[in-house]
Design an enzyme around this catalytic site. Structure first.
Site, PDB file in Angstrom:
ATOM      1  N   ARG A 220       0.797  -1.230   0.000  1.00  0.00           N
ATOM      2  CA  ARG A 220       0.000   0.000   0.000  1.00  0.00           C
ATOM      3  C   ARG A 220       0.830   1.281   0.000  1.00  0.00           C
ATOM      4  NH1 ARG A 220      -3.096  -3.684   2.287  1.00  0.00           N
ATOM      5  NH2 ARG A 220      -2.186  -3.357   4.331  1.00  0.00           N
TER       6      ARG A 220
ATOM      7  N   GLY B  76      -1.345 -11.171   9.104  1.00  0.00           N
ATOM      8  CA  GLY B  76      -1.239 -12.627   9.232  1.00  0.00           C
ATOM      9  C   GLY B  76      -2.218 -13.258  10.198  1.00  0.00           C
TER      10      GLY B  76
ATOM     11  N   ASN C 134      -8.120  -8.007  13.817  1.00  0.00           N
ATOM     12  CA  ASN C 134      -9.027  -9.003  14.381  1.00  0.00           C
ATOM     13  C   ASN C 134      -8.299 -10.067  15.203  1.00  0.00           C
ATOM     14  OD1 ASN C 134      -8.332  -9.675  11.354  1.00  0.00           O
ATOM     15  ND2 ASN C 134      -8.594 -11.633  12.392  1.00  0.00           N
TER      16      ASN C 134
ATOM     17  N   ASP D 178     -13.899 -11.075  12.576  1.00  0.00           N
ATOM     18  CA  ASP D 178     -12.842 -10.477  11.753  1.00  0.00           C
ATOM     19  C   ASP D 178     -13.073  -8.975  11.596  1.00  0.00           C
ATOM     20  OD1 ASP D 178     -10.611 -10.145  10.130  1.00  0.00           O
ATOM     21  OD2 ASP D 178     -11.603 -10.866   8.317  1.00  0.00           O
TER      22      ASP D 178
ATOM     23  N   LYS E 219     -14.205  -1.998  10.049  1.00  0.00           N
ATOM     24  CA  LYS E 219     -15.026  -3.010   9.391  1.00  0.00           C
ATOM     25  C   LYS E 219     -16.398  -3.166  10.029  1.00  0.00           C
ATOM     26  CE  LYS E 219     -11.683  -6.385   7.541  1.00  0.00           C
ATOM     27  NZ  LYS E 219     -11.262  -7.810   7.732  1.00  0.00           N
TER      28      LYS E 219
ATOM     29  N   ASN F 181     -13.266  -1.241   4.141  1.00  0.00           N
ATOM     30  CA  ASN F 181     -11.981  -1.902   4.325  1.00  0.00           C
ATOM     31  C   ASN F 181     -10.856  -0.879   4.196  1.00  0.00           C
ATOM     32  OD1 ASN F 181      -9.890  -3.986   4.402  1.00  0.00           O
ATOM     33  ND2 ASN F 181     -11.572  -5.390   4.076  1.00  0.00           N
ATOM     34  N   TRP F 182      -9.688  -1.298   3.725  1.00  0.00           N
ATOM     35  CA  TRP F 182      -8.517  -0.404   3.739  1.00  0.00           C
ATOM     36  C   TRP F 182      -8.593   0.692   2.683  1.00  0.00           C
ATOM     37  CZ3 TRP F 182      -6.141   0.113  -0.791  1.00  0.00           C
ATOM     38  CH2 TRP F 182      -6.387  -0.890  -1.748  1.00  0.00           C
TER      39      TRP F 182
ATOM     40  N   CYS G   6      -7.087 -23.497  -1.645  1.00  0.00           N
ATOM     41  CA  CYS G   6      -6.948 -22.903  -2.990  1.00  0.00           C
ATOM     42  C   CYS G   6      -7.895 -21.731  -3.226  1.00  0.00           C
ATOM     43  CB  CYS G   6      -7.209 -23.963  -4.063  1.00  0.00           C
ATOM     44  SG  CYS G   6      -6.444 -25.567  -3.721  1.00  0.00           S
TER      45      CYS G   6
ATOM     46  N   HIS H 160      -7.800 -18.559  -5.882  1.00  0.00           N
ATOM     47  CA  HIS H 160      -8.395 -18.944  -7.167  1.00  0.00           C
ATOM     48  C   HIS H 160      -9.914 -18.791  -7.182  1.00  0.00           C
ATOM     49  CE1 HIS H 160      -4.688 -20.286  -9.071  1.00  0.00           C
ATOM     50  NE2 HIS H 160      -4.331 -20.758  -7.892  1.00  0.00           N
TER      51      HIS H 160
HETATM   52 CA    CA Z   1      -8.551 -10.194   9.077  1.00  0.00          CA
END
Ligand code: CA
Length: 747
Positions: free
Chosen positions: A166, A227, A306, A351, A378, A438-439, A663, A667
């Site tokens: 960012r 993370g 979160n 979250d 959020k 969000n961000w 995945c 994806h």
């Molecule tokens: Ca999060």
């Protein structure tokens, strides 16, 4: 590899220091007649400050007085207040109709670009994917230098939301960038060469990443990390901007209770965590986006993320608020000691990060001028806090909120909706994990008392993991997600309960944070849109999912000008002025946290990056600009026939479970990519042939597709392959009208 890099970094640092000293001595000698009052041995080091680089020499005073040079964009949110409201007026309601593309630069990526560029004098500094940094001539786009930190491709797997960055910070002739693999690097602003580099991570075996922009003030660089979805413990570190030495570190959640507290605030925090073994998961509380310096109080505000896991019954089964999750924490910028905190979501269960961009302002609240902090996290409530002591002044909802009825202004706590307790039964909740905001940065028009927010109503059906539901146990998976929700199960719940889903919507809102009223609202047919810039020219700029870069009338929300970029946007625009000419700039390319959602389902509109491609570009506009973007062709989304697919329903179901857990995050749900990561339904013959080598052996690791052999066996991988092919065939037949979704079964 790492050790070597760090040694090179240290060598560069030593050489740089030597260089400074040598130059300092020469300059000192040459200039000594004018510097009679500075003639003592300790002044050599001070003198060196006078010969520090002149390129992009921004110091604290210059950022504090950013209003006196409105043509520059000196720090992440333009000024220390981070309002993202420019005083420039050449591009205004009357002239915006003549705005045209001045130049553009292909960034040679089709993954998300999220950065806010910094503009100093005539140079623009910004970051691209894989934490790469560019310095370009802001008039023409000509590259002055670029820097590639060579992040190992397999590190992409440790990022929840792609290989994004960012932005950079520019300070006293240096450019600072945090790399995806957890390093903080100081670059020479004139050349891009490394001055120093430090490893910011406390544990390289955990899935830590840096995607946020560093902030600089008082001779220090502040950086956090992300993370929490995988399982880490959050913290922020302050480094000496010149030397890279660590100055202080603040942990946001308590660690292993058998070890001593790292700092006194951890003792306070630990009392609010009860039962469970959160420290094994990490606890969360990562500061992955907003860190704001406040020169009025010499504070640094941390926007804390979160919990890890998301679900509090696993994380802290005895209850408690779990400080400092989902909080805004005020620290002394020099010592890292806490001054106050405000927790937006006590005992976070959804979250609900409070990492969204914070802005500082002076506002009259209830008849009194106050220095306030503004945030739209959020959880859907817009917070106005007094910066002096953290006192809650307002908490009005700015989007649809179902998890809580309101915030009790006496206690400062949200009143949760007991009917939506998802530990008993799965529930659609608003907002979902992508948040009501969000961000993607908001902008604050202090004079009008309005904030412009890229908001969304974007629900998720929350439900506990199968393990926990059946046995009350939840085991940490070191190689994957640790949310307490099992994404395979969530996918099934979405499919089974789609009829009850609240419709996902996107908005640009002009919102009064004191009254909670919308001044105007523009509805956008897709929820995942870009950050915002407002200006004294009376305009609000935003790039949206449909690829339109739009200038809205800041008083009415009327679209006054639009430019089709053919690519979905997330990054917030900026504006700057060189030699009397105003420019407006934005980076294009979507992805980030919405990769998981993949191809949108009706009634959400298809976004431009899916229709065409995800073109990573830097676009710069000016009045009378005549440059043209190439008009792309519509993407070929036909799905090839899956020959000789022989698999049982059980095998495909097993593959689906693994796919959803490992995945889908990149994806896309149901093997439908959102357009920036390859769509596995359209794999080439070669990719099919090499499928197990790619997943097991990391054949494409350099591109970001890491090996997953630590969590998936060869047989699991084969099952995933069956599932991917089955989904491809299902969608191919549905597109051909031969079979409708859900009717297809396998042998
Ligand atoms: Ca999060």
């Amino acid at each position: 590899f790492y050790g070597l890099k760090r040694e090179i970094g240290i060598m560069n640092k030593v050489l740089a220091l030597l260089g400074v000293v040598v130059v300092a001595v020469i300059v000192y000698t040459a200039m000594s007649p004018q510097m009679d009052d500075a003639a003592s041995s300790t002044d050599v080091a001070q003198t060196s400050a006078a010969v520090e680089p002149t390129t992009a020499f921004i110091d604290d005073e210059r950022i504090k007085n950013a209003e006196s040079e409105p043509g520059n964009w000196l720090s992440f949110g333009r000024t220390y207040e981070e309002q993202r409201h420019s005083p420039l007026t050449q591009v205004n309601k009357e002239t915006v109709g003549q705005l045209g593309l001045a130049w553009y630069k292909d960034m040679n990526t089709n993954r998300a670009l999220e950065a806010t560029p910094i503009v100093v004098d005539d140079t623009m500094f910004f970051s691209s994917t894989w934490s790469r940094v560019y310095a370009v001539d802001a008039r023409t786009g000509e590259t002055k230098w670029s820097y590639d930190p060579e992040v190992p491709g397999e590190w992409a797997r440790k990022a929840c939301c792609d290989v994004v960055n960012r932005g950079v910070a520019v300070y006293k002739g240096r450019v600072y960038v945090g790399t995806l693999d957890g390093r903080l690097v100081s670059l020479d602003a004139a050349t891009g060469s490394v001055v120093w580099e430090v490893d910011t991570l406390i544990d390289r075996t955990r899935f830590y990443t840096i995607t946020g922009a560093p902030r600089v003030a008082n001779g220090k660089v502040f950086i956090g990390n992300g993370g929490a979805e995988f399982g880490v413990r959050g913290y922020v570190t302050a480094y000496d901007a010149e030397s890279g030495e660590e100055v202080w570190r603040f942990f946001t959640v308590p660690g292993d209770p058998s070890l001593p507290f790292e700092h006194p605030e951890m003792e306070l925090a630990a009392e609010t965590w009860k039962g469970g073994s959160w420290w094994e998961f990490g606890g969360g509380g990562t500061v992955w986006n907003s860190i704001v310096y406040d020169p009025d109080f010499n504070n640094v505000y941390l926007g804390v993320g979160n919990g890890s896991p998301w679900t509090r019954v696993i994380r802290s089964p005895g209850g408690g608020d779990n400080l400092f999750l989902s909080s805004i924490v005020a620290l002394d910028a020099d010592t890292g000691a806490m001054k106050w905190y405000y927790q937006t979501t006590p005992g976070d269960n959804w979250d609900y990060t409070a990492v969204q961009d914070m802005a500082l302002a002076d506002m009259e609240v209830d008849g009194e001028m106050r220095k306030v902090l503004l945030q739209a996290p959020k959880n859907g409530f817009f917070y106005v806090l007094d910066r002096k002591d953290g006192k809650l002044l307002r908490a009005n909802p700015f989007a649809t909120v179902t998890w809580a009825s309101h915030v009790d202004m006496e206690t400062g706590r949200p009143v949760e909706n007991p009917e939506l307790d998802y530990t008993k039964k799965e529930q659609w909740v608003l907002p979902g994990p992508l948040g009501a905001h969000n961000w993607q940065a908001m902008a604050v028009d202090e004079e009008a008392g309005v904030v412009y927010i890229p908001a969304q109503d974007n629900p998720l059906i929350y439900g506990m993991s199968e393990d926990w539901t059946q046995s009350g146990l939840y085991k940490r998976n070191p190689g994957g997600w640790n949310t307490g929700l099992e994404f395979g199960r969530i996918t099934q719940l979405v499919v089974d309960n789609i009829a009850d889903q609240p419709t996902p919507k996107g908005y640009l809102k002009a919102f009064d944070p004191l009254t909670g009223e919308d001044k105007w609202v523009v509805e956008i047919p897709h929820y995942w849109n870009g950050g915002v810039l407002s200006s004294a020219g009376g305009l609000v700029f935003q790039g949206d999912a449909l690829g339109m870069f739009t200038a809205y009338d800041k008083d009415t929300g009327e679209a006054l000008w639009q430019f089709n970029t053919y690519t979905s946007m997330l990054a917030p625009p900026i504006t700057f002025e060189i030699d009397g000419e105003q420019f407006v700039s934005v980076l294009t390319g979507t992805g980030g946290g919405d990769l998981f959602g993949g191809e949108p389902l009706p009634p959400v509109a298809e976004h431009a990056s899916l229709t065409y491609n995800n073109y990573g570009r830097l676009l710069v506009f000016k009045i009378g600009g005549t440059e043209q973007l190439p008009v792309p062709t519509v993407r070929d989304r036909s799905i090839p026939v899956q020959a000789d697919l022989v698999a049982s329903n059980d095998q495909i179901a097993a593959g689906e479970r693994h796919y959803n857990n490992y995945c889908a995050v990149c994806h896309g749900l149901a093997v439908r990519s959102g357009g920036s990561i390859p769509d596995l339904r359209r794999m080439s013959e070669g990719t099919h042939t090499a499928f197990n080598q790619i997943v097991q052996d990391g054949l494409l690791a350099a591109n970001g597709m890491a090996a997953f052999d630590d969590v998936l066996s060869n047989e699991d991988t084969t099952m995933i392959h069956h599932y991917v092919r089955a989904r491809a065939e299902q969608d191919r037949l549905a597109a051909a009208g031969e079979v409708s979704m859900g009717q297809l079964t396998w042998q």
